[in-house]
Scaffold this motif. Structure first.
Motif, short mmCIF file in Angstrom:
data_model
loop_
_atom_site.label_atom_id
_atom_site.label_comp_id
_atom_site.label_asym_id
_atom_site.label_seq_id
_atom_site.Cartn_x
_atom_site.Cartn_y
_atom_site.Cartn_z
N GLN A 93 0.85 -1.19 0.00
CA GLN A 93 0.00 0.00 0.00
C GLN A 93 0.89 1.24 0.00
O GLN A 93 1.88 1.31 0.73
CB GLN A 93 -0.93 0.00 1.22
CG GLN A 93 -1.83 1.23 1.30
CD GLN A 93 -2.87 1.11 2.40
OE1 GLN A 93 -3.30 0.02 2.73
NE2 GLN A 93 -3.28 2.23 2.95
N ILE A 111 -12.03 6.27 -6.33
CA ILE A 111 -11.93 5.28 -5.26
C ILE A 111 -12.71 4.02 -5.63
O ILE A 111 -13.78 4.07 -6.23
CB ILE A 111 -12.44 5.86 -3.92
CG1 ILE A 111 -13.90 6.32 -4.04
CG2 ILE A 111 -11.56 6.99 -3.44
CD1 ILE A 111 -14.50 6.75 -2.72
N THR A 255 -7.89 3.42 -3.06
CA THR A 255 -8.62 3.54 -1.79
C THR A 255 -8.86 4.99 -1.39
O THR A 255 -9.64 5.25 -0.49
CB THR A 255 -7.85 2.83 -0.68
OG1 THR A 255 -6.55 3.44 -0.53
CG2 THR A 255 -7.67 1.35 -0.98
N ARG A 359 -10.69 -7.44 2.99
CA ARG A 359 -10.35 -6.04 2.76
C ARG A 359 -9.44 -5.54 3.87
O ARG A 359 -9.59 -5.93 5.04
CB ARG A 359 -11.62 -5.18 2.71
CG ARG A 359 -12.56 -5.55 1.57
CD ARG A 359 -13.83 -4.75 1.60
NE ARG A 359 -14.73 -5.11 0.51
CZ ARG A 359 -15.93 -4.61 0.34
NH1 ARG A 359 -16.39 -3.70 1.20
NH2 ARG A 359 -16.69 -4.99 -0.68
#
Length: 450
Positions: A93, A111, A255, A359
């Motif tokens: 990430q 997103i 995200t 998730r």
């Protein structure tokens, strides 16, 4: 006749004395015998009477001691299942920042969008960078022209050097002939001196031409270095110009999007707008992207189980929102250090998530199957005594006195707890100690049966 057969008084007295001695001797022996046998009886009976008396006293004393139920600790099984809370995090990430200053021309990803590595996310209009590229390109052309000019100068200097050397050769030969003519008297000395002066002038011209070549060679090196610097600057500005196009560094899911069309972007960090509102907020990032195909689960393993955990070990992972799914995770690494605050070992598991069911940020339950080489003891939680001295258990020693032993508690099973240190397994533990069982108190233990 009668007088002859009547005994004399002396003989009667002697007879009476003998009878008396004979009677006393029998009674004495009887008394001595009775005393002897009485002594033997006393030797055998009195100790028994004493032992009986002591036993009765001990029984009486024991009957007055407080009665306590005692139990023995049991060893836990080597194989055990441990369920611990975990946190799901993305395998990869990152936050994407701008590397070019300008206005956002357009954005292409929002997103929740899945993007591929290198996919265009946004474009920035950066006229300053474009001008810098043009200027750098012009500097490269100028530097290359300078290199060409210095090379031409060097070529001319080399040609001049060749001509000077030819002239020097002619002047030397002429001077040498005039020297011979002077010796023969055919020409005056003054003419020979003129030829010598011409020779010296040509010699100086050769040296000057050589110096010019050296200077031109140095100029070429400087011009080439300047050309390399200009080219590097041009390439740098070209790369900065390429940052006008913001691309995804790897495949994943967007995200967060923190940009809008027309907003001023600063390279590195600056003011951008937030997509969820119309107000400008200070934010240095454009996007946040996370890879979902492989996820990580972070678990804090208690210190008591840290030695039993091995890299490569598998675990079952479940989440409350997906009660029918059981995911398999593999231990890939640990922090190799116990957190002094929580006394836990940070452990990281890798989970395949090709269908993107899990998730990042989810709360998960991680179940380990652990084989313990030295399993702890298990006791009812009622045996624990917690006070200012810490966690203790009340034990009954061999002489039936109470002794408090400090212990370390491991896992809590509700009605039972693990004791990781402080017990050897041979203790008699008071099942439910009270404040009446003080240290050193004599008690009457009774083994409690299940």
């Amino acid at each position: 006749m009668d007088s002859q057969h009547r005994p004399s008084p002396d003989s009667e007295q002697q007879t009476t004395s003998k009878k008396h001695r004979r009677g006393i001797g029998g009674i004495g022996w009887t008394i001595i015998g009775a005393v002897f046998f009485g002594s033997l009886l006393a030797i055998g009976i009195l100790p028994r009477l004493s032992q009986k008396s002591e036993l009765q006293a001990a029984v009486k004393e024991a009957s007055t001691l407080p009665l306590v139920n005692v139990i023995a600790p049991r060893r836990a099984t080597g194989a055990t299942k441990v369920e611990l809370p975990g946190s799901v995090v993305a395998q990869n990430q990152t936050t994407i920042y701008a590397r070019s200053t300008g206005y956002l021309r357009r954005w292409y990803a929002d997103i929740g969008d899945r993007v591929q590595a290198g996919q265009l996310l946004a474009e920035i209009d950066s006229p300053d960078t474009d001008q810098q590229v043009l200027q750098a390109k012009a500097e490269v052309v100028q530097a290359q022209a300078n290199v060409s000019q210095t090379r031409a100068n060097l070529a001319k200097s080399i040609s001049d050097l060749k001509q000077a050397r030819a002239n020097l050769l002619i002047a030397r030969q002429s001077w040498e002939r005039w020297q011979l003519l002077v010796k023969q008297g055919a020409v005056p000395q003054q003419d020979a001196d003129t030829k010598y002066a011409t020779y010296q002038a040509n010699l100086a011209s050769v040296e000057a031409a050589q110096n010019t070549i050296n200077s031109d060679s140095a100029n070429i090196k400087a011009a080439q270095a300047n050309a390399y610097a200009s080219q590097a600057n041009f390439q740098r500005n070209t790369v900065l110009q390429s940052y006008k196009k913001v691309t995804a560094p790897f495949a994943g899911v967007i995200t967060a999007r923190n940009v809008n069309t027309g907003v001023l972007i600063s390279a590195g960090n600056g003011n951008t707008s937030t997509s969820t509102s119309n107000t400008n907020t200070s934010n240095s990032s454009l996007y946040t992207i996370a890879a979902y195909d492989n996820l990580k689960v972070n678990v804090s393993v208690p210190q008591s189980l840290s030695q039993s955990l091995q890299t490569g070990q598998t675990a079952q992972i479940t989440v409350r929102e997906l009660p029918q799914r059981v995911f398999t995770g593999k231990v890939v690494r640990t922090s190799n250090a116990i957190d002094p605050t929580t006394r836990t070992l940070l452990t990281q598991l890798e989970v395949h998530n090709l269908d993107a069911t899990l998730r990042p940020g989810m709360y998960a339950n991680v179940k380990f199957a652990i084989n313990r080489t030295n399993p702890p003891f298990v006791v009812p939680d009622s045996v624990l005594v917690v006070n200012g001295k810490g966690t203790q258990v009340a034990t009954v020693t061999k002489d039936h006195t109470v002794h408090y032993q400090k212990v370390a508690v491991g896992r809590d099973y509700g009605t039972e707890v693990e004791i990781t240190s402080g017990l050897s397994g041979n203790e008699s533990l008071i099942a439910t100690p009270t404040v009446d069982e003080t240290e050193g108190l004599r008690v009457r233990p009774v083994t409690q049966t299940k």
